[in-house]
Design an enzyme around this catalytic site. Structure first.
Site, short mmCIF file in Angstrom:
data_model
loop_
_atom_site.label_atom_id
_atom_site.label_comp_id
_atom_site.label_asym_id
_atom_site.label_seq_id
_atom_site.Cartn_x
_atom_site.Cartn_y
_atom_site.Cartn_z
N HIS A 19 0.86 -1.19 0.00
CA HIS A 19 0.00 0.00 0.00
C HIS A 19 0.89 1.23 0.00
CE1 HIS A 19 -3.87 2.01 1.80
NE2 HIS A 19 -3.18 2.86 1.03
N HIS A 21 1.14 4.78 -2.46
CA HIS A 21 0.74 5.60 -3.61
C HIS A 21 2.01 6.28 -4.10
CE1 HIS A 21 -3.60 5.29 -2.58
NE2 HIS A 21 -3.09 5.13 -1.37
N HIS A 195 -9.60 0.73 -1.37
CA HIS A 195 -9.58 1.38 -0.06
C HIS A 195 -11.00 1.27 0.52
CE1 HIS A 195 -5.82 3.04 -1.38
NE2 HIS A 195 -5.71 3.90 -0.37
N GLU A 198 -11.39 3.13 5.92
CA GLU A 198 -10.35 4.06 6.42
C GLU A 198 -11.11 5.14 7.19
OE1 GLU A 198 -8.34 6.31 3.35
OE2 GLU A 198 -6.74 6.99 4.70
N ASP A 276 1.60 4.00 2.80
CA ASP A 276 0.54 4.82 2.20
C ASP A 276 1.13 5.98 1.38
OD1 ASP A 276 -2.08 5.40 1.54
OD2 ASP A 276 -2.67 6.14 3.51
N ASP A 277 1.43 7.09 2.03
CA ASP A 277 1.99 8.28 1.35
C ASP A 277 3.17 8.77 2.17
OD1 ASP A 277 -0.20 8.83 -0.78
OD2 ASP A 277 -1.31 8.54 1.08
N1 ADE Z 1 -4.79 8.57 -2.05
C1 ADE Z 1 -3.56 8.62 -1.54
N2 ADE Z 1 -3.57 8.22 -0.26
C2 ADE Z 1 -4.85 7.89 0.04
C3 ADE Z 1 -5.51 7.40 1.19
N3 ADE Z 1 -4.86 7.16 2.33
N4 ADE Z 1 -6.82 7.20 1.13
C4 ADE Z 1 -7.49 7.44 0.00
N5 ADE Z 1 -6.92 7.89 -1.10
C5 ADE Z 1 -5.61 8.13 -1.09
ZN ZN Z 2 -3.92 4.67 0.44
#
Ligand code: ADE
Ligand code: ZN
Length: 335
Positions: A19, A21, A195, A198, A276-277
């Site tokens: 996971h 992005h 997703h 969350e 994630d990011d």
């Molecule tokens: N795009 C990038 N990170 C995300 C996240 N945590 N949830 C939904 N969309 C995303």
């Molecule tokens: Zn994500």
């Protein structure tokens, strides 16, 4: 085992990231470099002022800045450089294999051709230091028709994509909005993930499973609100790609001591740890492991299980999966 030894195990153990992005790995320094290279004007005057703007209080406030950051990506080489930087950083964390999300609509909507995006990311994956494959995400705040048009654009590049996912603003955009496009992707033999759970309710996890036929749930941490769903996820061993630092930054939990990672594992769920990011949430893979293990009563057996889950839940071929798990078990046999 001391806390220091456990930290070293977390850093050294082989692992997979499921996971991430790729646009979320764009560090402020690279944003500024690409802005200069491409003559793109930024609303921030320095790397520091941009980083200071990373004060999110929910998913949407993050997404607004994340899409703005991605506006500096114009050329194939930009996508290559971003992806290569991530792969090198992941390799340093002993990530052996990554399944990388990318958001083509974020770029095609700005006039960047689909092929520019995928060719840059793909070429870096070929040249990079670790095993990597690509999962194309549809932006759920856009229409299903837009997702279908994106799938059409992706068809000539079918062999460069192992699966599709669903990301962006969750609440108000339930999985069932994308039934038809996911069914077409299933017929194309693509792996399916989404997703869910969350910020959205446990029902979104159920509809992602039942109506989109996804194989993994990204995040999914709100599943514990439904005992029936939790029991099902455990029985069917549906993997959850949990992202601890993301969940704190976006206030899914108030602080790491309240994160439910241990409860997920105790409920028998196939949880994994992911970033994630990472450029926005304060850390890459090992930072996520270290932060969660520092705040929660997790030990060596949890570390082994989380890393094993990451390879098991991957879309690697059985032989590659087996080889990574053998390496992992050999590592833990010596700890
Ligand atoms: N795009 C990038 N990170 C995300 C996240 N945590 N949830 C939904 N969309 C995303
Ligand atoms: Zn994500």
């Amino acid at each position: 085992m001391s806390q220091k030894q456990l930290q070293s195990v977390l850093q050294q153990m082989p692992k997979a990231e499921l996971h991430i992005h790729i646009e979320g790995s764009l560090e402020p320094e690279l944003i500024f470099e690409l802005a200069q290279r491409n003559g793109v004007a930024l609303a921030y005057e320095s790397v520091d002022s941009l980083r200071k703007a990373y004060a999110f209080d929910n998913l949407q406030s993050f997404l607004d800045i994340y899409y703005a950051g991605a506006s500096v990506l114009l050329k194939e080489q930009d996508f290559y450089d971003m992806t290569m930087a991530y792969l090198q950083r992941a390799a340093a964390d002993n990530v052996r294999h990554a399944e990388i999300f990318f958001d083509p609509q974020t770029h095609t909507a700005r006039g960047v051709p689909f092929e520019t995006v995928i060719n840059g990311i793909w070429r870096a994956c070929q040249d990079g230091p670790i095993s990597a494959s690509l999962i194309m995400c549809f932006l759920r705040h856009l229409s299903e028709a837009d997702a279908i048009a994106t799938l059409e654009e992706a068809l000539p590049f079918r062999d460069k994509i192992i699966g599709v996912g669903l990301d962006s603003s969750e609440v108000g955009h339930p999985p069932e909005k994308f039934c038809r496009v996911f069914e077409r992707c299933r017929q194309l033999g693509l792996h399916l993930v989404a997703h869910a759970g969350e910020e959205g309710p446990p029902e979104y996890i159920e509809t992602a499973l039942d109506l989109l036929n996804v194989e993994r749930i990204d995040h999914g941490v709100r599943c514990l609100e439904s005992p029936v769903l939790t029991e099902r996820l455990a029985r069917e061993q549906i993997a959850l790609t949990v992202c601890p630092l993301s969940n704190i930054k976006l206030r899914v939990f108030d602080h790491m001591g309240q994160h439910n990672l241990l409860e997920l594992l105790d409920a028998g769920l196939a949880a994994t740890v992911n970033s994630d990011d990472p450029a926005y949430f304060g850390g890459y893979m090992n930072d996520n492991f270290l932060a969660a293990f520092d705040a929660l009563p997790l030990g060596l057996s949890h570390a082994h299980r989380l890393a094993r889950n990451s390879f098991n839940a991957s879309f690697l071929e059985p032989e590659a999966k087996r080889a990574f798990i053998e390496e992992l078990d050999a590592f833990f046999a010596k700890v």
